[in-house]
Design a protein around this motif. Sequence first.
Motif, mmCIF file in Angstrom:
data_model
loop_
_atom_site.group_PDB
_atom_site.id
_atom_site.type_symbol
_atom_site.label_atom_id
_atom_site.label_comp_id
_atom_site.label_asym_id
_atom_site.label_seq_id
_atom_site.Cartn_x
_atom_site.Cartn_y
_atom_site.Cartn_z
ATOM 1 N N HIS A 17 0.823 -1.213 0.000
ATOM 2 C CA HIS A 17 0.000 0.000 0.000
ATOM 3 C C HIS A 17 0.857 1.263 0.000
ATOM 4 O O HIS A 17 0.404 2.315 0.439
ATOM 5 N N TYR A 20 4.821 4.362 3.085
ATOM 6 C CA TYR A 20 4.390 4.836 4.407
ATOM 7 C C TYR A 20 3.464 3.833 5.082
ATOM 8 O O TYR A 20 3.691 3.454 6.242
ATOM 9 N N LEU A 21 2.432 3.391 4.391
ATOM 10 C CA LEU A 21 1.467 2.471 5.007
ATOM 11 C C LEU A 21 2.083 1.111 5.286
ATOM 12 O O LEU A 21 1.775 0.476 6.306
ATOM 13 N N LEU A 24 4.054 1.542 8.415
ATOM 14 C CA LEU A 24 3.129 1.675 9.541
ATOM 15 C C LEU A 24 2.560 0.317 9.937
ATOM 16 O O LEU A 24 2.483 -0.019 11.129
ATOM 17 N N TYR A 65 -4.652 2.816 10.476
ATOM 18 C CA TYR A 65 -4.178 2.031 9.334
ATOM 19 C C TYR A 65 -5.299 1.697 8.351
ATOM 20 O O TYR A 65 -5.182 1.951 7.147
ATOM 21 N N LEU A 68 -6.641 4.643 6.396
ATOM 22 C CA LEU A 68 -5.729 5.071 5.341
ATOM 23 C C LEU A 68 -5.730 4.094 4.169
ATOM 24 O O LEU A 68 -5.555 4.500 3.018
ATOM 25 N N GLN A 72 -6.943 5.180 0.218
ATOM 26 C CA GLN A 72 -6.220 4.962 -1.035
ATOM 27 C C GLN A 72 -7.150 4.519 -2.162
ATOM 28 O O GLN A 72 -6.868 4.762 -3.332
ATOM 29 N N HIS A 96 -0.729 9.700 12.295
ATOM 30 C CA HIS A 96 -0.605 8.941 11.054
ATOM 31 C C HIS A 96 -1.465 9.534 9.936
ATOM 32 O O HIS A 96 -1.035 9.598 8.778
ATOM 33 N N GLU A 99 0.400 12.678 8.819
ATOM 34 C CA GLU A 99 1.610 12.369 8.056
ATOM 35 C C GLU A 99 1.282 11.824 6.661
ATOM 36 O O GLU A 99 2.051 12.031 5.712
ATOM 37 N N ALA A 100 0.147 11.148 6.544
ATOM 38 C CA ALA A 100 -0.271 10.614 5.242
ATOM 39 C C ALA A 100 -0.943 11.674 4.378
ATOM 40 O O ALA A 100 -1.287 11.403 3.217
ATOM 41 N N GLU A 102 -3.924 13.099 4.879
ATOM 42 C CA GLU A 102 -5.353 12.801 4.683
ATOM 43 C C GLU A 102 -6.247 13.490 5.711
ATOM 44 O O GLU A 102 -7.397 13.093 5.897
#
Length: 223
Positions: A17, A20-21, A24, A65, A68, A72, A96, A99-100, A102
């Motif tokens: 993914h 980053y993900l 994580l 998680y 996110l 996507q 998180h 940082e993503a 979103e």
Amino acid sequence: MDQNRISEYIRSLDCGHGEYLDRLGREAREAQVPLIRPETAIFLKTMVTLAGPHAILEIGTAVGYSALVMAQAMPRECHITTIENYEPRIALARRHIREAGEEARITLLEGDAGEILDELTGTYDFVFMDAAKGQYLHWLPRTLQLMRPGAVLISDNILQDGDILESRFAVTRRNRTIHGRMREYLYMLTHDEGLCTSIVPVGDGVAVTVKRRIQTQEKSQER
């Protein structure tokens, strides 16, 4: 068939993914944070892609998680409302999500899911339920009220590592209440005429439920 080998094979096909993900996910699992299983993440992303929702409700954020992962796959204009009650994970989830990049598309609500569900006024066309398993049954009526006709409900961990197959006397005493509630929850999902549900043995079991757009006529036809 060996279910573990099947799961491993499914995971071997996972393209991930993004950096980053993926990082994580690894770090959270190493810290024993309860996350959706890798094969469940693939399935969830596929279902979001298929549904193309405009508004997603998630019950159980953990560290952000799964939200996110869904972000996507969802359309650019879609928005996720996610609920988390466990204070130590809320700050991590917010970090998180930030940082993503979103924050504009994911809103995290802090507090008891039952209370927050009662306060919500919008409607949703995709719901992901992945929090306290013993509460699924209590949250279901209000969740269904918040779902638009045609909306999809994904319920995770419904097989309880295989315990759901056993009689209540075959599971440990401390798990009997959750076991009984989950069985009742699955019965309601599969026997409500306003719903169409399939149990999918991916990860620890996923129930895919669609709120019917038109009430089924099967019963009246039988008469």
